[in-house]
Design an enzyme around this catalytic site. Structure first.
Site, short mmCIF file in Angstrom:
data_model
loop_
_atom_site.label_atom_id
_atom_site.label_comp_id
_atom_site.label_asym_id
_atom_site.label_seq_id
_atom_site.Cartn_x
_atom_site.Cartn_y
_atom_site.Cartn_z
CG HIS A 1 0.58 -13.35 -20.32
ND1 HIS A 1 1.26 -11.88 -20.35
CD2 HIS A 1 -0.45 -13.26 -21.21
CE1 HIS A 1 0.59 -11.00 -20.91
NE2 HIS A 1 -0.57 -11.95 -21.76
CD GLU B 1 4.14 -12.60 -18.03
OE1 GLU B 1 4.50 -13.34 -18.68
OE2 GLU B 1 3.05 -11.88 -18.07
N GLY C 1 1.81 -2.93 0.81
CA GLY C 1 1.84 -4.28 0.72
C GLY C 1 1.19 -5.43 1.37
N GLY D 1 -0.94 -7.43 0.01
CA GLY D 1 -1.13 -8.73 -0.82
C GLY D 1 0.24 -9.45 -0.20
CB VAL D 2 3.75 -8.69 -0.40
CG1 VAL D 2 5.05 -9.31 0.22
CG2 VAL D 2 3.90 -8.01 -1.76
CD GLN E 1 -0.78 -9.41 -30.49
OE1 GLN E 1 -0.95 -8.15 -30.39
NE2 GLN E 1 -1.47 -10.49 -30.09
CE LYS F 1 6.82 12.43 15.75
NZ LYS F 1 6.72 12.71 17.19
CD GLN G 1 -1.41 6.92 19.36
OE1 GLN G 1 -2.42 7.46 19.98
NE2 GLN G 1 -0.25 7.16 19.30
CB CYS H 1 0.93 -10.95 -24.60
SG CYS H 1 -0.61 -11.19 -25.08
CE LYS I 1 -0.95 11.55 18.42
NZ LYS I 1 -0.82 11.53 19.92
#
Ligand code: GLN
Length: 603
Positions: free
Chosen positions: A575, A577, A21, A23-24, A441, A192, A197, A437, A194
């Protein structure tokens, strides 16, 4: 070659595994700074594709489309939604673009007899692009997210470029942040460090010393693990930040703000102090209420109603951390064919959530969308568009409990028949349907076949997979401008365009309700398609009751359709969204959620 003197840079690298993540994270950090700063976000991708437009979403997540028509990495969806910016295609620097430029320049003789090398020529080209963006956009804070994981061969040159940038502009103007992963070993339950690191060591070897580290983990970091990471990775203890799994990405902003991340970025880069805006906090809390159904918090209703009355009241309450809300869920299905990877339809999912939060705010009543992903090929006995080949009983069984169904975008012939059968079920059973989209169709094909009796109706897109096929009634066919296109990449009808609405339509009233109509009955939406409705069949379909409620600016091509005799049967060529944000959800999604709620009430 230097950027304007005011731009500061925040570089985000990732370690241990991909898909954590970044990008988030980048978008959340940008959201924390956006109030007082012009934020720009650059994404570097190491692959040799020029852009992700030709990559299967199952490999790389959904392809995001920008206003300028660029097809870019899906992280731009996070940037635009959370930071509230409108990005440009040049902000997605792929190794494909960089190499193409260098090879073109080399052929033109621009290197004047020199040997063209990875360093300095490739790194110079990367830096040139980054500086140009910073300068042209006059960005106060320029995020540079480097895709992939430290140690990948693919992104080494990007890492080298940002190392050089630090030397060129000085350490005061650049901050390195790293996102890592802390596994918990089953049995001991111990976090953990490691792998983290090891990944910091790799970065150090490349000459990069992060000052802040975000640790992705199921749980909050323990004090011991913070100490350990601080010691081994040479990062101050209070800069070892917990990046817990959260139910919704909007919660991360609050999570980071609590740990002093915003204040640190501001002081370290000498930015104006801001803090998260009140209304953002409101949304964050609403989102947490909405999406934390597995947990429990007392007096949520009180918190919410106070918050709705006056966002500042929220401060007086303890923030909701754990909550169960025994809400009757609103069951929404997304039916598509790239379901192996949830990220294939990330923007659709976000748009549902945006619309739900708004509905909740507007009506002061709770709602909780329960989103299911349905793989249409599960319904298919055979591929390609023959009605009889689909398992109708299976479709009915799978879809009967849903209050609304979305058919999103898609390419190629696989899965078409299954989706058409799904749409038929939705139409006949009056279940709210939003087609996007390809979804539109197929809605048109379904109507042509099953209502207008054009039984051989189909799309010529199937020919792209098999030229031997025949489409007797091409109700969907190639755009005229696409007939001569031979290259696949970047050659669709792409970007933000005007759509002309019919005033008597449901779509018009939806957009009008949300104040989105421009003078002359226009709205703006983003497109990404090659095929269109064939005008030769429109009259017949309209006579049978379908309303083509929107078209291109010049009136020549249909872009939107609806079925007035159905409670909600709306499908668009664009689109919606892609432009939806928490502040401003897409109108069609809001109307779809409303219709789905009505369906839920009536079952
Ligand atoms: N494949 C269809 C076209 O190119 C639909 C594209 C889409 O759904 N984005 O027109």
């Amino acid at each position: 070659m230097k950027p304007n003197s005011k731009s500061k840079f925040i570089v985000i690298t990732g370690g241990v595994v991909s898909g954590l993540g970044k990008g988030v994270l980048t978008a959340s950090l940008g959201a924390m700074l956006k109030k007082n700063n012009k934020v720009v976000a650059i994404k570097c991708d190491g692959y040799l594709n020029t852009d992700p437009g030709t990559i299967n979403p199952v490999e790389h997540g959904e392809v995001f489309v920008l206003d300028d028509g660029s097809e870019v990495d899906m992280d731009f969806g996070h940037y635009e939604r959370l930071i509230g910016i409108r990005a440009k295609g040049s902000w997605n620097i792929t190794m494909g673009k960089v190499y193409k430029q260098i090879l073109d320049d080399e052929r033109l003789g621009k290197y004047l007899g020199r040997t063209v090398q990875l360093i300095p020529h490739v790194t110079d080209e990367i830096k040139r692009r980054m500086y140009k963006i910073a300068t042209e956009e006059a960005g106060d804070v320029v995020f540079i997210e480097i895709g992939g994981t430290v140690g990948d061969m693919e992104n080494e040159l990007f890492i080298e470029a940002v190392r050089q940038i630090r030397n060129e502009i000085g350490p005061a103007r650049i901050l390195f942040a790293h996102l890592s992963y802390l596994p918990i070993v089953e049995g001991s339950g111990e976090q953990k460090s490691k792998p983290t690191q090891a990944s910091i060591k790799l970065l150090n070897q490349a000459g990069i010393y992060p000052e802040i580290i975000f640790c992705r983990c199921d749980r909050k970091l323990t004090t011991e693990i913070r100490k350990k990471i601080s010691l081994h990775c040479n990062i101050e203890e209070n800069k070892v930040i917990s990046n817990m799994n959260v139910e919704n990405m909007n919660l991360l902003i609050e999570h980071f703000a609590e740990q002093g991340v915003g204040a640190f970025m501001e002081s370290r880069l000498d930015l104006e102090r801001s803090g998260v805006k009140e209304n953002e906090l409101l949304y964050v809390c609403l989102a947490s209420i909405l999406f934390s159904r597995k947990k429990r918090i007392p007096n949520t209703l009180k918190i919410l109603s106070d918050a709705i009355a006056e966002p500042a009241n929220l401060e007086a309450h303890e923030k909701p951390q754990s909550l169960t809300w025994p809400l009757p869920p609103l069951r929404i299905a997304i039916c598509g064919k790239y379901m192996k990877l949830r990220d294939s339809y990330a923007s659709v999912r976000e748009a549902i959530l945006h619309a739900s939060v708004h509905r909740m705010l507007a009506r002061k009543s709770f709602l909780s969308p329960d989103i299911h992903y349905i793989e249409v090929s599960d319904f298919e006995k055979k591929d390609l568009a023959q009605n009889s080949c689909y398992n109708e009983a299976g479709i009915a069984e799978k879809l009967s409990g849903f209050h609304g169904v979305i058919i999103p975008s898609g390419f190629g012939s696989r899965g078409l028949g299954g989706k058409i059968q799904v749409i038929r079920y939705l139409r006949e059973h009056k279940i709210p349907f939003l087609g996007i989209c390809l979804g539109m169709q197929l809605g048109v094909i379904e109507f042509a076949r099953n209502v207008c009796g054009i039984v051989k109706a189909g799309t010529t897109e199937v020919l792209s997979d098999d030229h031997a096929l025949q489409v007797e009634d091409p109700v969907i066919h190639l755009l005229e401008e696409q007939n001569h296109v031979t290259e696949l990449g970047g050659s669709m009808r792409l970007g933000r365009k005007r759509v002309l609405l019919k005033e008597e339509s449901l779509a018009y009233s939806i957009y009008k309700n949300f104040g989105e109509i421009e003078q002359g009955s226009f709205v703006h939406e983003r497109f990404r398609h090659r095929y269109e409705v064939n005008n030769a069949y429109i009259k017949k379909m309209e006579e049978a009751g379908l309303l083509f409620s929107g078209c291109t600016e010049d009136g020549s091509i249909v872009q939107l359709m609806e079925l007035p005799s159905h409670p909600f049967f709306v499908a668009c060529q664009y689109h919606p969204e892609l432009l939806s944000t928490l502040e401003k959800p897409a109108p069609l999604f809001q109307a779809f959620i409303e219709a789905s709620l009505n369906k839920a009430k009536n079952v």
